[in-house]
Design a protein around this motif. Structure first.
Motif, short mmCIF file in Angstrom:
data_model
loop_
_atom_site.label_atom_id
_atom_site.label_comp_id
_atom_site.label_asym_id
_atom_site.label_seq_id
_atom_site.Cartn_x
_atom_site.Cartn_y
_atom_site.Cartn_z
N MET A 140 -24.93 -10.45 -8.79
CA MET A 140 -24.59 -11.75 -8.23
C MET A 140 -25.07 -11.94 -6.80
O MET A 140 -24.63 -12.87 -6.11
N ASP A 141 -25.98 -11.10 -6.33
CA ASP A 141 -26.32 -11.15 -4.91
C ASP A 141 -26.96 -12.47 -4.51
O ASP A 141 -26.65 -13.02 -3.45
N LEU A 142 -27.83 -13.05 -5.35
CA LEU A 142 -28.44 -14.32 -4.97
C LEU A 142 -27.39 -15.44 -4.95
O LEU A 142 -27.43 -16.33 -4.10
N ALA A 143 -26.44 -15.39 -5.88
CA ALA A 143 -25.35 -16.37 -5.85
C ALA A 143 -24.55 -16.24 -4.56
O ALA A 143 -24.24 -17.26 -3.90
N LEU A 144 -24.22 -15.03 -4.16
CA LEU A 144 -23.46 -14.81 -2.93
C LEU A 144 -24.24 -15.28 -1.71
O LEU A 144 -23.69 -15.95 -0.81
N LEU A 145 -25.50 -14.95 -1.65
CA LEU A 145 -26.32 -15.34 -0.49
C LEU A 145 -26.42 -16.84 -0.33
O LEU A 145 -26.50 -17.36 0.79
N THR A 146 -26.40 -17.56 -1.45
CA THR A 146 -26.52 -19.02 -1.40
C THR A 146 -25.16 -19.72 -1.38
O THR A 146 -25.09 -20.92 -1.56
N GLY A 147 -24.08 -18.95 -1.18
CA GLY A 147 -22.79 -19.56 -0.91
C GLY A 147 -21.80 -19.60 -2.04
O GLY A 147 -20.73 -20.20 -1.90
N SER A 148 -22.09 -18.96 -3.17
CA SER A 148 -21.21 -19.00 -4.33
C SER A 148 -20.52 -17.65 -4.51
O SER A 148 -21.17 -16.67 -4.87
N GLY A 149 -19.21 -17.59 -4.21
CA GLY A 149 -18.48 -16.34 -4.35
C GLY A 149 -17.43 -16.20 -3.28
O GLY A 149 -17.17 -17.12 -2.51
N PRO A 150 -16.80 -15.02 -3.20
CA PRO A 150 -15.72 -14.81 -2.23
C PRO A 150 -16.22 -14.88 -0.79
O PRO A 150 -17.30 -14.39 -0.46
N GLU A 151 -15.38 -15.46 0.06
CA GLU A 151 -15.77 -15.71 1.44
C GLU A 151 -16.10 -14.43 2.20
O GLU A 151 -16.93 -14.44 3.12
N GLN A 152 -15.48 -13.31 1.83
CA GLN A 152 -15.78 -12.05 2.52
C GLN A 152 -17.25 -11.71 2.46
O GLN A 152 -17.78 -11.02 3.34
N LEU A 153 -17.95 -12.16 1.41
CA LEU A 153 -19.37 -11.84 1.24
C LEU A 153 -20.28 -13.04 1.50
O LEU A 153 -21.43 -12.85 1.89
N THR A 154 -19.80 -14.25 1.27
CA THR A 154 -20.66 -15.42 1.48
C THR A 154 -20.70 -15.86 2.93
O THR A 154 -21.67 -16.48 3.37
N ALA A 155 -19.64 -15.57 3.69
CA ALA A 155 -19.56 -16.00 5.08
C ALA A 155 -18.99 -14.87 5.92
O ALA A 155 -17.81 -14.92 6.33
N PRO A 156 -19.77 -13.82 6.18
CA PRO A 156 -19.27 -12.72 7.01
C PRO A 156 -18.89 -13.22 8.40
O PRO A 156 -19.31 -14.30 8.83
N ALA A 157 -18.07 -12.44 9.08
CA ALA A 157 -17.57 -12.84 10.40
C ALA A 157 -18.71 -13.26 11.33
O ALA A 157 -19.68 -12.52 11.51
N GLY A 158 -18.57 -14.45 11.87
CA GLY A 158 -19.54 -14.95 12.83
C GLY A 158 -20.74 -15.63 12.23
O GLY A 158 -21.60 -16.14 12.96
N VAL A 159 -20.85 -15.67 10.90
CA VAL A 159 -21.99 -16.30 10.24
C VAL A 159 -21.46 -17.30 9.22
O VAL A 159 -20.61 -16.97 8.40
N SER A 160 -21.98 -18.52 9.25
CA SER A 160 -21.51 -19.55 8.35
C SER A 160 -22.22 -19.45 7.00
O SER A 160 -23.34 -18.96 6.91
N ALA A 161 -21.54 -19.92 5.96
CA ALA A 161 -22.14 -19.98 4.63
C ALA A 161 -22.90 -21.29 4.47
O ALA A 161 -22.54 -22.30 5.07
N PRO A 162 -23.95 -21.29 3.66
CA PRO A 162 -24.54 -20.13 2.99
C PRO A 162 -25.42 -19.32 3.93
O PRO A 162 -25.95 -19.85 4.91
#
Length: 297
Positions: A140-162
């Protein structure tokens, strides 16, 4: 006389999202031994990423969710440190599996508002925790990178999603023919805004596909990362992967595809993932990968 790749440095990312100690984690050492250390002698070493919690998060279905978020921060920090000591040079990040991008993209976004991604893979990697049979982030890495998934992985601290906008992604080499129902459903999950160049197109005209992928992201001012999953290759050329998929290019065709991307002025760096040295006891396929990189870098 040895040939080196000027302007590049090496970073190992022995990332294993399965938490099982699977063979991908051995790839940095195996590729160094196969000649990568001679090709890229400026070696920052391995970033100490650890994922060994084989439990799935109850709420999201993602395997080792907290450890994966921690590993992403560790990798991003390691890349930051290596880059700070090598201004003006590009990293070659050797995995590990594809979800190492969960550390690479946050690192890039720390200093850039916008980045692009050439995602060269035999699969779209667009499942979620519920749809994945294993919960592995490599599903699911491409889904996570493009903003789909749990916030811990889609929007790490200090970086906005996607971490990367779907419209700034080109998915290249994924299979679209003779798919089973589950694989077809995964392809259907990919947003229409993600640009796509499938495996049949690559087989027909690999260099033209590379040129097209380069042109599609030529306007991304922050630069573009190139990621290559070894399972984009046909199993006849590269059987030493976790999830082999027929219908892909050979090594020569992959080289023709990648050449325009590596020549792009937008290129920020390159990651190689999903090579399994434990499935390559004679080192033949490790040597073939290093030969491909020697041609390209």
């Amino acid at each position: 006389m040895s040939v080196t790749a000027p302007g590049w440095y090496l970073v190992g990312a022995p990332w294993d999202c399965s938490a099982l100690g699977r063979g991908e984690r051995l790839a940095p050492a195996a590729l160094r031994a196969a000649g990568l250390s001679e090709l890229v002698p400026d070696d920052a070493g391995d970033v100490p990423v650890v994922i060994d919690d084989a439990r799935r998060d109850e709420a999201t279905g993602v395997l080792a969710l907290r450890q994966t978020a921690r590993a992403a921060r560790v990798l991003a920090d390691g890349l930051d440190d290596a880059a700070g000591r090598r201004p003006g040079r590009r990293p070659l990040v050797v995995g590990g599996d594809c979800s190492l991008l969960l550390g690479v993209l946050p690192w890039l976004r720390r200093s850039r508002d916008r980045v692009g991604l050439w995602f060269v893979d035999g699969h779209p990697d667009f499942l979620d925790g519920a749809a994945s049979p294993t919960g592995e982030t490599a599903d699911m890495d491409l889904a996570l990178l493009t903003g789909s998934g749990p916030e811990q992985l889609t929007a790490p601290a200090g970086v906005s999603a996607p971490l990367v906008a779907p419209g700034d992604v080109v998915l290249v080499g994924h299979r679209t023919r003779d798919l089973d129902p589950e694989a077809a459903a995964e392809v259907a999950r990919v947003p229409d805004t993600v640009r796509r160049i499938d495996a049949p197109a690559v087989l027909d005209a690999p260099r033209a596909c590379g040129e097209r992928a380069a042109a599609l992201l030529a306007g991304v001012d922050g630069g573009v990362w190139l990621h290559v999953d070894c399972d984009v290759l046909d199993p006849a050329a590269m059987p030493a992967v976790t999830y082999p998929e027929p219908g892909g290019p050979g090594l020569g065709q992959l080289g023709d595809l990648l050449a325009p991307l590596l020549a792009s002025p937008r290129l920020l760096g390159l990651s190689i993932a999903d090579f399994r040295p434990d499935l390559d006891p004679d080192g033949v396929h490790a040597a073939a990968l290093v030969a491909l990189l020697r041609r390209l870098l």
